[in-house]
Design a protein around this motif. Structure first.
Motif, PDB file in Angstrom:
ATOM      1  N   LEU A   1       0.836  -1.208   0.000  1.00 19.28           N
ATOM      2  CA  LEU A   1       0.000   0.000   0.000  1.00 19.28           C
ATOM      3  C   LEU A   1       0.869   1.256   0.000  1.00 19.28           C
ATOM      4  N   VAL A   2       1.903   1.258   0.841  1.00 16.79           N
ATOM      5  CA  VAL A   2       2.807   2.421   0.903  1.00 16.79           C
ATOM      6  C   VAL A   2       3.468   2.636  -0.463  1.00 16.79           C
ATOM      7  N   TYR A   3       3.995   1.565  -1.042  1.00 18.61           N
ATOM      8  CA  TYR A   3       4.698   1.704  -2.323  1.00 18.61           C
ATOM      9  C   TYR A   3       3.749   2.021  -3.476  1.00 18.61           C
ATOM     10  N   ALA A   4       2.493   1.528  -3.396  1.00 15.29           N
ATOM     11  CA  ALA A   4       1.513   1.902  -4.428  1.00 15.29           C
ATOM     12  C   ALA A   4       1.266   3.411  -4.357  1.00 15.29           C
ATOM     13  N   GLY A   5       1.227   3.945  -3.140  1.00 20.58           N
ATOM     14  CA  GLY A   5       1.099   5.399  -2.966  1.00 20.58           C
ATOM     15  C   GLY A   5       2.304   6.129  -3.535  1.00 20.58           C
TER      16      GLY A   5
ATOM     17  N   VAL B   1      -0.075   6.813   1.378  1.00 22.78           N
ATOM     18  CA  VAL B   1       1.150   6.779   2.184  1.00 22.78           C
ATOM     19  C   VAL B   1       0.855   7.280   3.597  1.00 22.78           C
ATOM     20  N   PHE B   2       0.024   8.333   3.691  1.00 23.45           N
ATOM     21  CA  PHE B   2      -0.287   8.926   4.993  1.00 23.45           C
ATOM     22  C   PHE B   2      -1.039   7.926   5.882  1.00 23.45           C
ATOM     23  N   VAL B   3      -2.054   7.272   5.300  1.00 21.94           N
ATOM     24  CA  VAL B   3      -2.846   6.311   6.078  1.00 21.94           C
ATOM     25  C   VAL B   3      -1.980   5.125   6.510  1.00 21.94           C
TER      26      VAL B   3
END
Lengths: 232, 57
Positions: A74-78, B30-32
């Motif tokens: 999820l972080v890297y998709a962001g 990224v924030f969540v």
């Protein structure tokens, strides 16, 4: 245009995120689990007896590790969405973005989101002393934003006003200084803390270079598919 | 205005809104995952946050 950004960014991010998660599980997670033995008091650094540097950290916790994989993706998709969005802006301004240049985009993203914040707040293993989390999050975000804008100005600025502003933006968060704890009361041995920081930054570098490569390659590929005449 | 400048100017306008939207969504993700301190979210994302260098707790 939006769907091209969305698909390229999300697919590149999910792929790089999966690789990042696997690298983290193999290289970072053992150090984290080891440190948690000190955080919870099961092991005591500088107690009456010397402690083995190779304790048993327990069986694999599949739920915990699967959640880590999902959140890292999820972080890297962001990250991927933001990176491709910026690539699309650069292209709109007449700058070519090839897969090879994607490597540099990935490095710049790494400096923005990991290396620059880590210069003030090193990747933190559980069980070390740290300042208030809200203050650190605020400094972290400000540093990432200032560094990202600065790198954009260095890459695409055309005069010394832009480059001068970039230098100020890169240095300012570190001259102001990251929030530091009032006292050093961490329970984790410094050896583990240092190993953790090195591993976290190293896996980040590997994942971000791949993210840049995947993002630029997919972005170009999606552009060619869109531009090609439809075959009747 | 040269043809290239016109092309770049058109490209810039049509690229701005989708890029801003994607930047906002990407930042939100990224924030969540990385920074929101809600307890459940913090616990689930705990190892990712530490290993990716976010301030955690």
């Amino acid at each position: 245009m939006f769907s091209r950004i969305l698909t390229s960014g999300l697919i590149a991010g999910a792929a790089a995120g999966l690789i990042a998660a696997l690298l983290q599980l193999y290289f970072v997670q053992p150090v984290l689990l080891h440190a948690e033995l000190y955080e919870s008091g099961q092991l005591i650094h500088f107690g009456a007896e010397a402690v083995s540097a190779h304790p048993e950290t327990g069986a694999i916790d599949w739920t915990r590790d699967l959640l880590s994989v999902l959140f890292t993706m999820l972080v890297y998709a962001g990250y991927g969405l933001m990176l491709v969005a910026l690539m699309s802006l650069a292209e709109g301004n007449g700058h070519e973005v090839t897969a090879r240049q994607g490597l540099i985009w990935g490095l710049a993203g790494y400096v923005t989101m990991q290396l620059a914040p880590a210069f003030g707040l090193a990747p933190e293993v559980p069980g070390v002393a740290a300042a208030d989390v809200q203050l650190r999050a605020f400094w972290w975000l400000g540093t990432a934003l200032a560094t990202g804008v600065a790198l954009w100005l260095i890459a695409f600025g055309r005069n010394w006003a832009a480059w001068g502003a970039a230098i100020i933006l890169i240095l300012a968060p570190h001259l102001i200084g990251a929030p530091q704890p009032d006292a050093f009361e961490g329970t984790v041995p410094p050896e583990l803390s240092a190993e953790f920081a090195g591993r976290a930054l190293g896996t980040g570098l590997m994942a971000w270079t791949l993210l840049g490569l995947f993002s630029a390659w997919l972005w170009q590929r999606a552009g060619q598919t869109q531009a090609a005449p439809a075959h009747a | 205005m040269s043809a290239r400048t016109a092309q770049i100017s058109a490209g810039r306008q049509s690229a701005l809104l989708p890029a801003v939207l994607a930047l906002a969504i990407g930042f939100g993700m990224v924030f969540v995952a990385g920074l929101v301190q809600a307890e459940t979210l913090h616990d689930a994302a705990h190892d990712t946050r530490h290993a990716t260098g976010f301030p955690c707790h």
